[in-house]
Design a protein around this motif. Structure first.
Motif, PDB file in Angstrom:
ATOM      1  N   ILE A 173     -10.916   2.216  -4.066  1.00 47.30           N
ATOM      2  CA  ILE A 173     -10.392   3.443  -3.457  1.00 47.30           C
ATOM      3  C   ILE A 173      -8.877   3.333  -3.404  1.00 47.30           C
ATOM      4  N   ILE A 174      -8.205   4.395  -3.843  1.00 53.86           N
ATOM      5  CA  ILE A 174      -6.742   4.449  -3.880  1.00 53.86           C
ATOM      6  C   ILE A 174      -6.275   5.626  -3.039  1.00 53.86           C
ATOM      7  N   MET A 175      -5.315   5.377  -2.162  1.00 53.22           N
ATOM      8  CA  MET A 175      -4.708   6.448  -1.381  1.00 53.22           C
ATOM      9  C   MET A 175      -3.212   6.166  -1.271  1.00 53.22           C
ATOM     10  N   SER A 176      -2.407   7.172  -1.552  1.00 50.56           N
ATOM     11  CA  SER A 176      -0.955   7.007  -1.549  1.00 50.56           C
ATOM     12  C   SER A 176      -0.305   8.123  -0.742  1.00 50.56           C
ATOM     13  N   GLU A 177       0.596   7.744   0.148  1.00 53.19           N
ATOM     14  CA  GLU A 177       1.329   8.706   0.988  1.00 53.19           C
ATOM     15  C   GLU A 177       0.378   9.581   1.812  1.00 53.19           C
ATOM     16  N   THR A 178      -0.694   8.981   2.313  1.00 46.07           N
ATOM     17  CA  THR A 178      -1.654   9.722   3.143  1.00 46.07           C
ATOM     18  C   THR A 178      -1.562   9.359   4.613  1.00 46.07           C
ATOM     19  N   VAL A 179      -0.548   8.585   5.006  1.00 40.76           N
ATOM     20  CA  VAL A 179      -0.453   8.093   6.389  1.00 40.76           C
ATOM     21  C   VAL A 179       0.770   8.687   7.097  1.00 40.76           C
ATOM     22  N   TYR A 180       1.095   9.940   6.772  1.00 40.59           N
ATOM     23  CA  TYR A 180       2.365  10.523   7.206  1.00 40.59           C
ATOM     24  C   TYR A 180       2.344  11.090   8.622  1.00 40.59           C
TER      25      TYR A 180
END
Length: 252
Positions: A173-180
């Motif tokens: 699983i890849i998540m990028s810039e989702t913790v804003y």
């Protein structure tokens, strides 16, 4: 393009982070509650204007629109639309951390240009991917063409809509810039816990802090500390922009 629908009767992600790995065995293949968006290869043999990525020239990316006026009149975006059309720094950071995952199922949530999945599929010829972006117009104008021009679209399923409506388990699983924001930080964690197979690997990239918004990778790391994870953090600092982190995590 085929019809797609949202199942609004599905429960949303939990409001607090669980503290243990799931006990049930994952199914052999993911079963999303969202219907896939059909990709129809263009009949025009001319490829859309594109450029090699400056750091990874083997990957082609279509030239993004520069304004809302450059998008079709049916687009579903508002001002600030560049979120899905721009390749953010943390997506590039992920490319230096990703390793081959042969014979694996890959999920990228909030994919946008989907640079990390493009790279990972090129490293893992036997793997397949599922990518989701909230905005359908991002899929049609950016994501579809990126996979098409890199000859990877037959190995990908595309989805548009609320990521909380996805069901299934994936190896990567890849998540990028989702913790804003603080809420999105917790949501990112809950999605990883919900969908990552027991022997899977999660990759999360983002800024250490999102000033004025809360959230960030610092908060995300505090969230997983003490939980049932093995994880490591790679720090990216160039002296010009916000400190960024990529976390690689597995169930203990």
């Amino acid at each position: 393009m085929s019809d797609f629908a949202f199942n609004f009767l599905s429960p949303s992600a939990p409001t607090s982070a669980p503290t243990s790995a799931p006990n049930s065995s994952p199914p052999s293949s993911p079963t999303p509650l969202l219907s896939p968006v059909e990709y129809i290869p263009p009949s025009n043999p001319l490829l859309p204007p594109s450029s090699p990525h400056p750091l990874y020239p083997s990957i082609l990316l279509v030239n993004p629109p520069t304004s809302l006026q450059d998008l079709p009149s049916t687009h579903d975006l508002t001002e600030g639309f560049e979120g899905g059309h721009k390749t953010w720094e943390s997506s590039v950071d992920l490319l230096s951390v990703l390793k081959p995952h042969p014979n694996s199922s890959i999920l990228e949530l909030g994919c946008g240009t989907s640079l990390p999945t493009l790279h990972l599929l090129s490293l893992s010829p036997s793997s397949t991917a599922t990518v989701l972006d909230y905005n359908l117009s991002v899929l049609t104008s950016i994501t579809f063409p990126n996979f098409h021009i890199n000859n990877l679209s037959p190995r990908v399923k595309f989805f548009s809509g609320d990521w909380n409506l996805m069901e299934g388990f994936w190896d990567v699983i890849i998540m990028s810039e989702t913790v804003y924001t603080p809420a999105k930080t917790l949501e990112t964690y809950n999605l990883l816990r919900k969908h990552l197979k027991k022997n899977g690997t999660g990759y999360v990239g983002g800024k250490r802090f999102y000033f004025g918004c809360g959230g960030g990778m610092g908060e995300f790391c505090r969230q997983i500390e003490g939980e049932m994870w093995e994880w490591e953090r790679r720090v990216f600092e160039d002296g010009e922009s916000n400190i960024r982190d990529v976390v690689v995590m597995k169930w203990k």
